[in-house]
Design a protein around this motif. Structure first.
Motif, PDB file in Angstrom:
ATOM      1  N   VAL A  10       0.846  -1.200   0.000  1.00 53.87           N
ATOM      2  CA  VAL A  10       0.000   0.000   0.000  1.00 53.87           C
ATOM      3  C   VAL A  10       0.880   1.248   0.000  1.00 53.87           C
ATOM      4  CG1 VAL A  10      -1.761   1.303   1.263  1.00 53.87           C
ATOM      5  CG2 VAL A  10      -1.929  -1.196   1.102  1.00 53.87           C
ATOM      6  N   ALA A  11       1.920   1.250   0.829  1.00 52.90           N
ATOM      7  CA  ALA A  11       2.819   2.409   0.899  1.00 52.90           C
ATOM      8  C   ALA A  11       3.501   2.676  -0.439  1.00 52.90           C
ATOM      9  CB  ALA A  11       3.857   2.199   1.991  1.00 52.90           C
ATOM     10  N   ASP A  12       3.736   1.619  -1.217  1.00 55.74           N
ATOM     11  CA  ASP A  12       4.354   1.781  -2.536  1.00 55.74           C
ATOM     12  C   ASP A  12       3.414   2.447  -3.541  1.00 55.74           C
ATOM     13  OD1 ASP A  12       6.715   0.636  -1.666  1.00 55.74           O
ATOM     14  OD2 ASP A  12       6.258  -1.350  -2.490  1.00 55.74           O
ATOM     15  N   HIS A  13       2.151   2.593  -3.179  1.00 49.91           N
ATOM     16  CA  HIS A  13       1.145   3.225  -4.050  1.00 49.91           C
ATOM     17  C   HIS A  13       0.631   4.503  -3.391  1.00 49.91           C
ATOM     18  CE1 HIS A  13       1.247  -0.907  -5.549  1.00 49.91           C
ATOM     19  NE2 HIS A  13       0.887  -0.372  -6.702  1.00 49.91           N
ATOM     20  N   GLU A  17       0.191   8.577  -9.640  1.00 52.29           N
ATOM     21  CA  GLU A  17       0.947   7.895 -10.687  1.00 52.29           C
ATOM     22  C   GLU A  17       1.202   6.419 -10.353  1.00 52.29           C
ATOM     23  OE1 GLU A  17       1.241  12.096 -10.768  1.00 52.29           O
ATOM     24  OE2 GLU A  17       2.030  10.826  -9.185  1.00 52.29           O
ATOM     25  N   ASN A  18       1.308   6.116  -9.065  1.00 56.84           N
ATOM     26  CA  ASN A  18       1.552   4.735  -8.623  1.00 56.84           C
ATOM     27  C   ASN A  18       0.277   3.990  -8.251  1.00 56.84           C
ATOM     28  OD1 ASN A  18       4.280   5.038  -8.979  1.00 56.84           O
ATOM     29  ND2 ASN A  18       4.710   5.475  -6.850  1.00 56.84           N
ATOM     30  N   GLY A  19      -0.881   4.608  -8.401  1.00 64.11           N
ATOM     31  CA  GLY A  19      -2.142   3.934  -8.129  1.00 64.11           C
ATOM     32  C   GLY A  19      -2.940   4.498  -6.975  1.00 64.11           C
ATOM     33  N   ALA A  32      -6.916   6.245  -7.365  1.00 68.25           N
ATOM     34  CA  ALA A  32      -6.347   7.033  -8.472  1.00 68.25           C
ATOM     35  C   ALA A  32      -7.412   7.548  -9.437  1.00 68.25           C
ATOM     36  CB  ALA A  32      -5.302   6.219  -9.221  1.00 68.25           C
ATOM     37  N   ASP A  33      -8.404   6.726  -9.761  1.00 71.15           N
ATOM     38  CA  ASP A  33      -9.444   7.148 -10.703  1.00 71.15           C
ATOM     39  C   ASP A  33     -10.529   8.000 -10.041  1.00 71.15           C
ATOM     40  OD1 ASP A  33      -8.149   5.805 -12.744  1.00 71.15           O
ATOM     41  OD2 ASP A  33      -9.347   3.993 -12.516  1.00 71.15           O
ATOM     42  N   LEU A  45      -6.939  13.250  -0.312  1.00 71.67           N
ATOM     43  CA  LEU A  45      -6.634  11.881  -0.747  1.00 71.67           C
ATOM     44  C   LEU A  45      -5.147  11.721  -1.031  1.00 71.67           C
ATOM     45  CD1 LEU A  45      -9.636  10.972  -3.061  1.00 71.67           C
ATOM     46  CD2 LEU A  45      -9.206  10.234  -0.714  1.00 71.67           C
ATOM     47  N   LYS A  46      -4.556  12.718  -1.634  1.00 71.23           N
ATOM     48  CA  LYS A  46      -3.123  12.663  -1.913  1.00 71.23           C
ATOM     49  C   LYS A  46      -2.309  12.663  -0.621  1.00 71.23           C
ATOM     50  CE  LYS A  46      -3.530  14.764  -6.466  1.00 71.23           C
ATOM     51  NZ  LYS A  46      -3.314  15.969  -7.275  1.00 71.23           N
ATOM     52  N   ARG A  47      -2.807  13.343   0.399  1.00 63.18           N
ATOM     53  CA  ARG A  47      -2.109  13.415   1.681  1.00 63.18           C
ATOM     54  C   ARG A  47      -2.100  12.073   2.407  1.00 63.18           C
ATOM     55  NH1 ARG A  47      -4.822  17.533   5.007  1.00 63.18           N
ATOM     56  NH2 ARG A  47      -4.232  18.879   3.307  1.00 63.18           N
ATOM     57  N   VAL A  48      -3.175  11.289   2.251  1.00 60.46           N
ATOM     58  CA  VAL A  48      -3.266   9.998   2.961  1.00 60.46           C
ATOM     59  C   VAL A  48      -2.915   8.811   2.068  1.00 60.46           C
ATOM     60  CG1 VAL A  48      -4.930  10.849   4.651  1.00 60.46           C
ATOM     61  CG2 VAL A  48      -5.764   9.747   2.559  1.00 60.46           C
TER      62      VAL A  48
END
Length: 84
Positions: A10-13, A17-19, A32-33, A45-48
């Protein structure tokens, strides 16, 4: 069958751009969508992204919101990880 993710998966996304995955109550959601459709804006959403967002989610939403969007956004669950 839903997919199992480690917290590292999850942290990798953590970016669009990474999902952009988030965790709510042990379930993993692909955002992402949805990020541009989020009524509260994309910034939160980007912050969490890549993190457990349960606390932030329940602060501003009720269960009906999760029921409405889960079928579209839920991609799996966090798998149990060994504790040392």
């Amino acid at each position: 069958m839903s997919q199992s993710f480690s917290t590292k998966d999850v942290a990798d996304h953590s970016t669009v751009e990474n999902g952009l995955y988030i965790i709510i109550d042990g379930e993993v959601y692909g955002m992402a969508d949805f990020v541009d459709e989020h009524p509260g804006g994309s910034k939160i959403l980007k912050r969490v992204g890549g993190k457990d967002a349960s606390k932030q989610f329940w602060k501003y939403h009720n269960e009906s919101v999760l029921k409405k969007y889960a079928p579209k956004l839920k991609i799996g669950k966090v798998k149990e990880e060994a504790k040392l």
